[in-house]
Write a protein that holds these residues in place. Structure first.
Motif, short mmCIF file in Angstrom:
data_model
loop_
_atom_site.label_atom_id
_atom_site.label_comp_id
_atom_site.label_asym_id
_atom_site.label_seq_id
_atom_site.Cartn_x
_atom_site.Cartn_y
_atom_site.Cartn_z
N VAL A 144 1.00 -1.05 -0.04
CA VAL A 144 0.02 -0.20 0.15
C VAL A 144 0.98 1.21 0.11
O VAL A 144 0.46 2.05 -0.66
N GLU A 148 1.04 4.11 -2.74
CA GLU A 148 0.95 5.57 -2.67
C GLU A 148 1.99 6.26 -3.33
O GLU A 148 1.86 7.65 -3.84
N HIS A 370 -3.16 0.26 6.11
CA HIS A 370 -3.39 1.75 6.13
C HIS A 370 -4.93 2.37 5.65
O HIS A 370 -5.16 3.14 4.65
N ILE A 372 -6.68 1.08 3.37
CA ILE A 372 -7.04 1.26 1.92
C ILE A 372 -8.11 0.62 1.45
O ILE A 372 -8.73 1.34 0.26
N THR A 375 -11.59 3.49 3.02
CA THR A 375 -11.38 4.97 2.49
C THR A 375 -11.40 4.93 1.23
O THR A 375 -10.74 5.94 0.49
N HIS A 376 -11.97 3.95 0.25
CA HIS A 376 -11.25 3.92 -1.29
C HIS A 376 -12.29 4.87 -2.14
O HIS A 376 -11.97 5.22 -3.06
N HIS A 379 -10.15 7.70 -2.17
CA HIS A 379 -9.14 7.44 -3.04
C HIS A 379 -9.30 7.53 -4.31
O HIS A 379 -8.64 8.02 -5.16
N HIS A 387 -2.65 8.64 2.58
CA HIS A 387 -3.86 7.66 3.21
C HIS A 387 -3.80 7.92 4.71
O HIS A 387 -5.07 7.71 5.23
N TYR A 388 -3.10 8.90 5.21
CA TYR A 388 -3.17 8.98 6.54
C TYR A 388 -4.09 10.02 6.85
O TYR A 388 -4.40 10.41 8.08
N ALA A 390 -6.99 10.00 4.66
CA ALA A 390 -8.21 9.67 3.94
C ALA A 390 -9.24 9.70 4.89
O ALA A 390 -10.41 9.81 4.52
#
Length: 476
Positions: A144, A148, A370, A372, A375-376, A379, A387-388, A390
């Protein structure tokens, strides 16, 4: 009897035996081993429990209008787009430290030499499986982080992003630059039936269904293994060999090459510089990635010679398989559900595709990966966001989209969703208009089976004629 008739008789006998086994198992043994009758009514709880469905149906005349990207951007706190190289490296270091700790602890208690006594061997094998699952789950977090980098979300420096992503992805046997290109196309054309990339639904004829009947290919297998058996096959193909097959360009790819033309037999792999997947400007990067992949394989081969193939498989290859399982599981669940549409060229838009993404809860795995998977949606709307941040953006976007019926969040356990998708999401009718997944389970289990051989002959003859006509047209 001809060879084909003998083959069909064997298949029919197999079907009868399988059906007898399944029927006996499902009608005689219930919860706790108690006898159940086939006509037992389901419990009230089972009747009330309905699977999640997407709130957005583009075919509904009352479907809400889609917002613009700017309108969604306006509800997200600006600080969510701030990238911190220090924090990103901290995430990568955390994953590396956990991976190293697992290796250290495992090395203290386990040997790569298998014990001779069978009970000890079973325990030894189980322990190594546990190592592979834990290590593969941790390494997916590094995957992941590399992902990023490919999106430019790791830091403000493109050079740093590409160097870190290149190292991490090639350590996990992913060709970084070719993947970066195809993954960017996946984001640009999400849920596009014609020009999409990865997990593009197969149309009925590609799956072996013609005029609502099974003719060949995967559809012909289904009657012999029935619904549950076929779902197991679908799960195995996707999770365990799907990712290598995709990289090789033989499964789950899109339909158009970089030149905008159908592949027509051209292989869209991720390794050749002249692959139809890439434009000419990508050739140098593809060569670099492929050379690094070959060097990585060479290192693994040397380690196998120095320490044994078993040692390399136990320490590296089995966790690598687990990483691939997680990778495909996330991508599959993020874009697939019986109630989520896919769009032909006449219906697709970028916003429709992005809002067809699904957020799901993954429990403790959100920590390792993270977030993924949870929170897609954000994204896909803003892939450059780290990601931190999101989860903050997801809360804002959910508050804005959910009242409009435009936010997909499925709260069901992801393993239940995975099983339902394997049962219900097999193919779409065509690559035109708005399409929803259909299931082989809904077709008659064995409709006009004696005529199947003739239908298959006609289908194959038609395919041969079409291929010959295409070749003749190219020659002219």
């Amino acid at each position: 009897l001809s060879l084909m008739e003998v083959e069909d008789l064997i298949l029919l006998f197999t079907l009868v035996c399988w059906k007898k086994l399944v029927r006996t198992t499902t009608t005689t043994m219930g919860k706790g081993g108690k006898t159940q009758k086939a006509d037992d009514k389901p419990s009230p709880k089972a009747v009330e429990s309905k699977p999640w469905t997407s709130p957005y149906n583009p075919l509904d005349p009352k479907a809400p209008p889609l917002p613009s990207k700017g309108e969604i951007l306006a509800v997200i706190p600006p600080e969510c787009f701030e990238r911190s190289m220090l924090r990103s490296f901290g995430c990568a270091f955390r994953d590396c430290a956990m991976s190293a700790a697992v290796v250290y602890i495992t090395n203290m208690f386990l040997s790569t030499d298998a014990p001779a006594e069978w009970s000890a061997w079973l325990l030894w094998r189980f322990a190594w499986v546990c190592y592979a699952v834990v290590q593969g789950t941790i390494l997916t977090g590094l995957w992941v982080v590399a992902h990023e980098c490919g999106h430019g979300a790791f830091s403000d420096s493109k050079l740093v992003n590409d160097v870190v992503g290149f190292i991490l992805h090639h350590a996990l046997l992913v060709p970084y630059f070719p993947w970066q290109f195809s993954h960017a196309k996946h984001h640009k054309r999400t849920n596009d039936l014609v020009d999409g990339e990865t997990h593009c639904p197969m149309i009925a004829e590609e799956y072996g269904v013609v005029d609502g009947k099974r003719v060949t290919k995967m559809a012909e297998i289904h009657p012999f293994v029935e619904d549950e058996g076929f779902a197991v096959i679908v799960l195995f193909v996707h999770l365990f060999i799907g990712w290598p097959l995709y990289l090789l360009g033989v499964w789950s790819m899109g339909r158009l090459g970089a030149d905008g033309k159908p592949f027509d037999g051209r292989v869209p792999d991720h390794f050749r510089p002249n692959s139809s997947l890439f434009p000419p400007k990508m050739r140098g990067k593809v060569v670099l990635s492929t050379a690094t992949m070959l060097a990585t394989f060479g290192l693994l081969f040397k380690l196998s010679m120095d320490y044994s193939f078993t040692a390399v498989a136990l320490w590296y290859l089995y966790p690598y398989v687990v990483v691939n399982v997680w990778l495909v599981l996330y991508t599959w669940l993020q874009h697939t559900d019986p109630s989520v549409p896919h769009f032909g060229a006449d219906e697709w838009s970028w916003m429709r595709g992005a809002l067809s993404t699904i957020d799901r809860p993954y429990g403790i795995f959100d920590f390792f990966h993270h977030k993924i998977g949870s929170t897609h949606v954000v994204h896909h709307l803003f892939h450059e966001m780290p990601h931190y941040n999101a989860h903050i953006a997801t809360a804002a976007v959910k508050a804005y989209l959910e009242p409009k019926g435009l936010y997909n969040y499925n709260p069901e356990p992801f393993w239940e969703c995975l099983w339902r998708i394997a049962n219900r999401c097999h193919y779409v009718e065509s690559a035109d208009g708005v399409q929803y997944y259909k299931s082989l389970n809904d077709l008659p289990l064995w409709d006009n089976w004696p005529d199947n051989r003739d239908r298959r002959k006609k289908f194959e003859e038609k395919a041969r004629k079409e291929k010959a006509a295409e070749k003749a047209g190219k020659a002219e």
